[in-house]
Motif scaffolding. Structure first.
Motif: not given
Lengths: 371, 371
Positions: B127-135
């Motif tokens: 399974a793959l890992l995704m992250t998010v650029l924020k705020p």
């Protein structure tokens, strides 16, 4: 700082109402745990809770202020800000909205609006009559003949049924061209031009080429299913060509139908559709085959026509299977700034379509005098 | 004739279930009174009731067949056909869908799909890992540094938060360029390239220019809020540039959240999003801040990956505030064909972001071995 004030009603909240309000304010603005928001960004970007109020044993009103610049002066981003991720929260409904002047003046609003339509059809006062060309599968000649007889009877606006969609542009051009010529022919004999609004669908180049064809035929505007195409996409594409834009509500019932969830009709098909720039907005209202759910048709008419920054009013259009025998009562109930969409019931008149249209317009004229 | 078979569940129907089924079949296909439909058009264009079945005292299953050509080989028109005006009918939910091969082969489907993404990140199995650029509101340097550390830790996919939207293209180019360079820098040291997917919003030329910038930076793909932009609009715009397309579900909760109304999650964020051509589809699933309502996450994973004509599988992405401590259990529950989106919980690691990413990937690797 200018704020967008959004009021949500939450029914049987899944946590303390104050905590839920804080969660929504954060979810919709920055979507990140509070500890990761530096104070400078919190001050300028974080949504804030303005008020939490119990309405009854089950329901609470949550008023939240979002920094206005978060809408990025885009209608799509405004929708996203108001009801993006929170759409996955249980039993939360957006019911009220106040926008600062800075945002109102940055959003397009109608280019032609109610007054532009009145001017185009040459009707100052009374409620307008709209009909629909259908069914899909009919020949261009059949549809053009319907348009001709409606226009000869003095009908104000005729639109394509939103089920009529062509995959190839030649078929689109042939059908729309035939209807445009029929309208022109009627105008020669009546001295008054009915507005014909073809339905444009699809995406990208295919959608753009249809709009080019409409513009090349000197037609005044188009219909889009904005909640399928994307409200801002439809707004942008029609505005670039200065076309009148009729926004059809297909699929918008997913927002409006539940009383505990979604977005109130008067905001969705009223305020937000007007902000996007629709010159005409169809919504179900009372009576007929389809009716609005929990929101009042009058509130939607008001949202479309009341003072809102410097935005022009949008023409409210009651659709969803309204009948000829409802015309007078509808116009008396809602006043003259309105179009009533009568499709099947008018087309059922067959050979008498022209006479029935003429009679319907007289009825609307009387209804206006009686108000 | 090829039919699209749509199954709706209606709860406490407002008329006899058979009559309601006939009404929906007509509403969604030709929207006109039966008497006005010539037999030849009825045969080729009218929806037909295939089955009506009582499920319990309140609920009925209505199976309706629509002539497949009514979808006009357009994803938007398919949506409209399945849930356009019927969205205004009370307590009607679309729960199942079967499409004929003729339509499946006419719709785009993913261009890259699950396998294309596995190939791009060089991960065959886990399974793959995704992250998010924020705020939103952070400097380009801050966001680029997050991307750098995630990529150095071996993270697979990083996307912009869908709240990050720029009004002007220079700001967009600066921010996206900084993140692209950070990813490149990490790739130089790790020998493996993390996928960076910027968020593209807006409409018309503004949206197109953002896509041009992404393509000019040699980035692999983008994120869109497809239920704001229009699903087909997003599909068309990304496909033309051969970009990988991550479809974010913002606002789609208006369809899925009610158990009695709307469209089931596995159809909306599964089948329909895959038909449109999304290479990655985010949906809430179980656990975390946002959870799917009434539909099973497994059904959505299946809809995205199971055999469907010749369409490539779409990578299912579980979003909505999943945490690091849920990774193993999620991967064990749903298997390896999955990405888990961990935003805030990973970003909270601060100085340890790189090490935490590295650890998370080891956890996912172990979870895959254990399955």
């Amino acid at each position: 700082m200018d704020l967008i004030e959004a009021t949500y009603i939450v029914t049987r909240p899944d946590r303390e109402p104050e905590a839920l309000a804080e969660a929504i304010a954060r979810e919709q603005s920055l979507e990140i745990v509070r500890e990761l928001i530096p104070e400078s960004i919190a001050a300028s970007h974080l949504g804030r809770v303005l008020a939490v109020e119990a309405l009854d044993e089950e329901r609470y009103s949550l008023r939240i202020g979002y920094p206005a610049h978060l809408a990025s002066a885009q209608v799509g981003q405004l929708l996203h800000l108001l009801f993006g991720n929170v759409s996955f929260y249980p039993r939360v409904r957006l019911v009220d909205l106040a926008l600062p002047d800075s945002l109102l003046s940055a959003l397009p609003g109608p280019r032609h609006g109610l007054e532009g339509i009145r001017k185009a059809v040459g009707v100052d006062q009374r409620a307008l009559l709209m009909t629909v060309l259908k069914p899909r599968g009919s020949s261009p000649e059949f549809l053009a003949d319907l348009a001709l007889r409606f226009a000869r009877g003095g009908g104000d606006i005729v639109k394509d049924d939103q089920n009529i969609v062509e995959q190839d542009l030649d078929t689109f051009r042939r059908r729309v061209g035939a209807c445009a010529r029929a309208i022109e022919q009627a105008a020669q004999s009546t001295g008054r031009r009915c507005l014909y609004l073809p339905h444009v669908a699809g995406s990208g180049d295919h959608m753009e080429r249809q709009l080019d064809i409409v513009a090349s035929l000197d037609l005044p505007g188009v219909v889009t299913c904005s909640w399928v195409m994307g409200l801002e996409t439809a707004a942008n594409a029609t505005r670039r060509r200065q076309l009148m834009w009729l926004s059809h509500p297909a699929m918008a019932g997913v927002f409006t139908e539940s009383s505990e969830h979604g977005v109130a009709t008067n905001l969705l098909l009223g305020t937000l559709t007007r902000l996007a720039g629709a010159d005409l907005s169809i919504f179900p209202g009372r009576g007929g085959r389809i009716q609005s759910g929990v929101d009042d048709e009058r509130a939607t008419c008001t949202a479309l026509t009341t003072s809102l920054g410097n935005l022009r009013p949008t023409l409210p259009c009651l659709g969803g299977g309204k009948r000829l025998d409802q015309l007078v009562e509808t116009a008396e109930r809602l006043g003259p700034d309105l179009a009533v969409v009568v499709g099947g019931d008018l087309l059922s008149c067959g050979e008498n379509l022209e006479a029935a249209t003429c009679q319907a317009l007289q009825d609307l004229q009387c209804a206006t005098r009686d108000v």
